[in-house]
Design a protein around this motif. Sequence first.
Motif, PDB file in Angstrom:
ATOM      1  N   PRO A 343       0.818  -1.213   0.000  1.00 54.18           N
ATOM      2  CA  PRO A 343       0.000   0.000   0.000  1.00 54.18           C
ATOM      3  C   PRO A 343       0.848   1.257   0.000  1.00 54.18           C
ATOM      4  O   PRO A 343       2.025   1.226   0.362  1.00 54.18           O
ATOM      5  CB  PRO A 343      -0.805  -0.114   1.290  1.00 54.18           C
ATOM      6  N   SER A 348       0.367   3.423   8.111  1.00 52.98           N
ATOM      7  CA  SER A 348      -0.983   3.267   8.651  1.00 52.98           C
ATOM      8  C   SER A 348      -1.722   2.102   8.007  1.00 52.98           C
ATOM      9  O   SER A 348      -2.762   1.694   8.494  1.00 52.98           O
ATOM     10  CB  SER A 348      -1.788   4.561   8.492  1.00 52.98           C
ATOM     11  N   GLU A 349      -1.194   1.558   6.909  1.00 56.76           N
ATOM     12  CA  GLU A 349      -1.902   0.462   6.256  1.00 56.76           C
ATOM     13  C   GLU A 349      -1.042  -0.797   6.150  1.00 56.76           C
ATOM     14  O   GLU A 349      -1.436  -1.865   6.588  1.00 56.76           O
ATOM     15  CB  GLU A 349      -2.359   0.895   4.864  1.00 56.76           C
ATOM     16  N   GLY A 350       0.118  -0.660   5.558  1.00 56.40           N
ATOM     17  CA  GLY A 350       0.930  -1.842   5.260  1.00 56.40           C
ATOM     18  C   GLY A 350       1.477  -2.543   6.473  1.00 56.40           C
ATOM     19  O   GLY A 350       1.733  -3.737   6.452  1.00 56.40           O
ATOM     20  N   ILE A 352       1.403  -2.761  10.983  1.00 59.76           N
ATOM     21  CA  ILE A 352       0.915  -2.309  12.274  1.00 59.76           C
ATOM     22  C   ILE A 352       2.174  -1.934  13.046  1.00 59.76           C
ATOM     23  O   ILE A 352       2.969  -2.793  13.404  1.00 59.76           O
ATOM     24  CB  ILE A 352       0.131  -3.424  12.990  1.00 59.76           C
ATOM     25  N   ASP A 354       3.016  -1.019  15.939  1.00 59.91           N
ATOM     26  CA  ASP A 354       3.311  -1.548  17.273  1.00 59.91           C
ATOM     27  C   ASP A 354       3.522  -3.055  17.276  1.00 59.91           C
ATOM     28  O   ASP A 354       3.922  -3.621  18.288  1.00 59.91           O
ATOM     29  CB  ASP A 354       2.176  -1.202  18.250  1.00 59.91           C
TER      30      ASP A 354
END
Lengths: 513, 365
Positions: A343, A348-350, A352, A354
């Motif tokens: 992405p 924020s997409e590809g 996580i 954390d």
Amino acid sequence: MTSAPAIELKGISKAFGPVQANKDISISVQPGTIHGIIGENGAGKSTLMSILYGFYKADAGEIYIKGQKAHITDSQAAIAAGIGMVFQHFKLVENFTVLENIVLGAEDGALLRPSLRKARKELRHLADEYELNVDPDTLIENLSVGHQQRVEILKALYRKADILILDEPTGVLTPAEADQLFRILDRLREEGKTIILITHKLREIMDTTDTVSVMRRGQMTATVKTAETDPEQLAELMVGRKVLLQVEKAPAQPAQTILEVENLSVTDDKGVERLKNVSLNIRAGEILGIAGVAGNGQSELMEVLGGMISGQGTVRLNGDALDLTGKHSDGRSRRARGIAHVPEDRQSEGLIMDFHAWENVAFGYHHDAKYQKNALFMDNAALRADTQAKMDKFDVRPPLPWLAAKNFSGGNQQKIVVAREIERNPDLLLIGQPTRGVDIGAIEFIHKQIIELRDQGKAILLVSVELDEIMSLSDRIAVMFDGEIMGERLPQDTNAQELGLLMAGVTASEGAA
Amino acid sequence: MEKMPKWADVVLIPLISLILAAAISALVILGIGEDPIEAVKLMVQGALGSSNGWGYTLYYATNFMFTGLAVAVAFHASLFNIGGEGQAMLGGLGVALVCLFIPWPHWSIALIAASGAAALFGAAWALIPAYLQVRRGSHVVITTIMFNFIAFSLLNYVLVNQLRPPRAMDPASAKFPEATHLPSLHDILGTVGIEFSKHAPANISLLIAIAACVGVWALIWRTRFGFELRAFGKSESGARYAGISPFKITIVTMLISGGLAGMMAINNVMGESERLVLNAVEGAGFIGIAVSLMGRNHPFGVFLAAILFGFLYQGGAELALWTNIPRELIVVIQALVILFTGALDNMVRMPLERIFLALNTKKEG
């Protein structure tokens, strides 16, 4: 030295917790020059400018403006000292007019009318002096991005700025708009203004600046005269080693059609049509690059093909239709069909951020049989082993599956995503902004991986706002403007100017007329 | 690199926060003219000094484990379920219906059925806010707290008009039949020859609560659903990219969360009062938020924090009984614990990070 430097930083240091964002930075910028600051993401450029504009307070160091020691405690103080800032993301009120935006925060008194009248006069004066023409009564939302940027520059000039800082100003501009911007900057320089240009694009530095400072890992590694350097040297200073700036690839060997898109449209929540009857196809062993200024429908194209949003029209993969709405139009269904997706926004997409690296390697593929221990539980040990193997193969540094994604550099984060998606052996790879915020060294590696995948006979859809990247990687280029495909070109038959016109929505016939 | 070792994050920070909260509590106690050392002694003696004290501490802790887990599960999906209070009330109703209207041959079968009913009623009460969030965009923070009030009114109506035995004066159900009475810790420990107070309310529900802690841990960190739940909680756009359905995660997570809160009723309603009273939950649903916060939303942390709050509860009751320190002061102490462990987390964290950084650079340099 004939005159005092317009701006001089001495030993600026700034730490955020354990991260040393700026370390003992000193620069001196002569008045009436354009000074470039170049460095990779996270090198500390933005922090330095935020200190200069009073957003952050330096832990150590001094700032001198025109030879006078300055105490820049907030942005008001910066403005008073004659510093103007043009941010990457404009700070304009969309439903105010140009004039109102310029006056905002610089009103003379409680009554608005005298301020507006004064501003209108001043604006006309500025427009004459610097060729900065913008209709003062247009609403910001009706202006093109390039003109919005002019308003930002006018705002700074209206506040009597002598020193203009521009942070990545061309990120959202078409090549033509960027050229106009640089003409304006030249003009400002002639009038004696001092300009600091922050960018990661080597070409802009070479074309426009008088001197350039290179930052790496919070430190200023060199300041050189632009005329006495070249892109290779700057890249080496940025990265710390020699890098290959050109992509090496053999001619494409396209085979059967993998992806067929016919009259694909996407309408967003607000009812705005973001993608309008787009048709394209990609064959096996071929890279189709989508050029365009950010926000012209490329993201929606990627998202609808990747199953993140729904759309209308026909999309066929290997001859079979894909669902564009409903239960089987989600990302999981797309993966099952052999579509891999890197992405555009990995943070924020590809990924996580954390999650551990090994959890991110399963992300999107966590239903895979090989990651399951039994009907109930996932096989985390197998997952970690798989991650280790991928990290070794893709040279992710540090190769620690337990590290959280946020603790990797941008380039290594992207390598994790690319490794995850490419190693699925997909029929079609959607890859958006593959090298945004990625250090030059990793760019080289990722480009090689994309070419390699193509040579294995996969279809690749590449979206990037970096025209250079599109031109060097793609086998065919489609240009998008306002949700439509303006035309397709072969990279060897076109040039940046032609693509730039298409990106601005000017078709060949109009251009000739 | 991590800024500091994990043990410092999960052990040292809560510990320091706790000490700070205790120090300020001591000042408050001094301020009202009592001796804080004496107060601590009383609290420890009252909550942990006898098997009776332990029996109460563990009884309260059992409640807090259920409600704390409820908050923790939802929190990992970035859902803030503050409706534990109402869900536990409804759970109590489920338990009461199962115990009052079905004749049970043995407590063990009754317990299984009552647990199911408690979870079902609690989950149903959480389902409505969950649905409203995913389909109508009403935030669960708002709806779950409103549902606490609705639950109270509903329970009031059911108790007064339906379940109240004839001629009874208080809004409470009839006593549950003998066969549904749960074995207390006294009974359980007695079988292995350990003496435990006969009067303390701690009962077999404690074991179920501990099992729930283990279960929640496995759910969150070992299952596919847990993976999706955490991914959704960290990044909704990421979840969309991965093909994780926000609808499914929100609904199922809230069902689990509400179910856990509802399960509390097997402890307080079935295990302790053995009838349904109006204020059976006694704020445990809200304390669950603090427990989850302090336990870093980790089931093991919830377990420890629940025992701590059980201690504070029981110790506080003892304080009120034997000194002039009012019962309300214990609420102040609890509030201080919440304030320091939750809201003021960074106050302790930042300097600690700096200390660890200094130590690390010294080691390297």
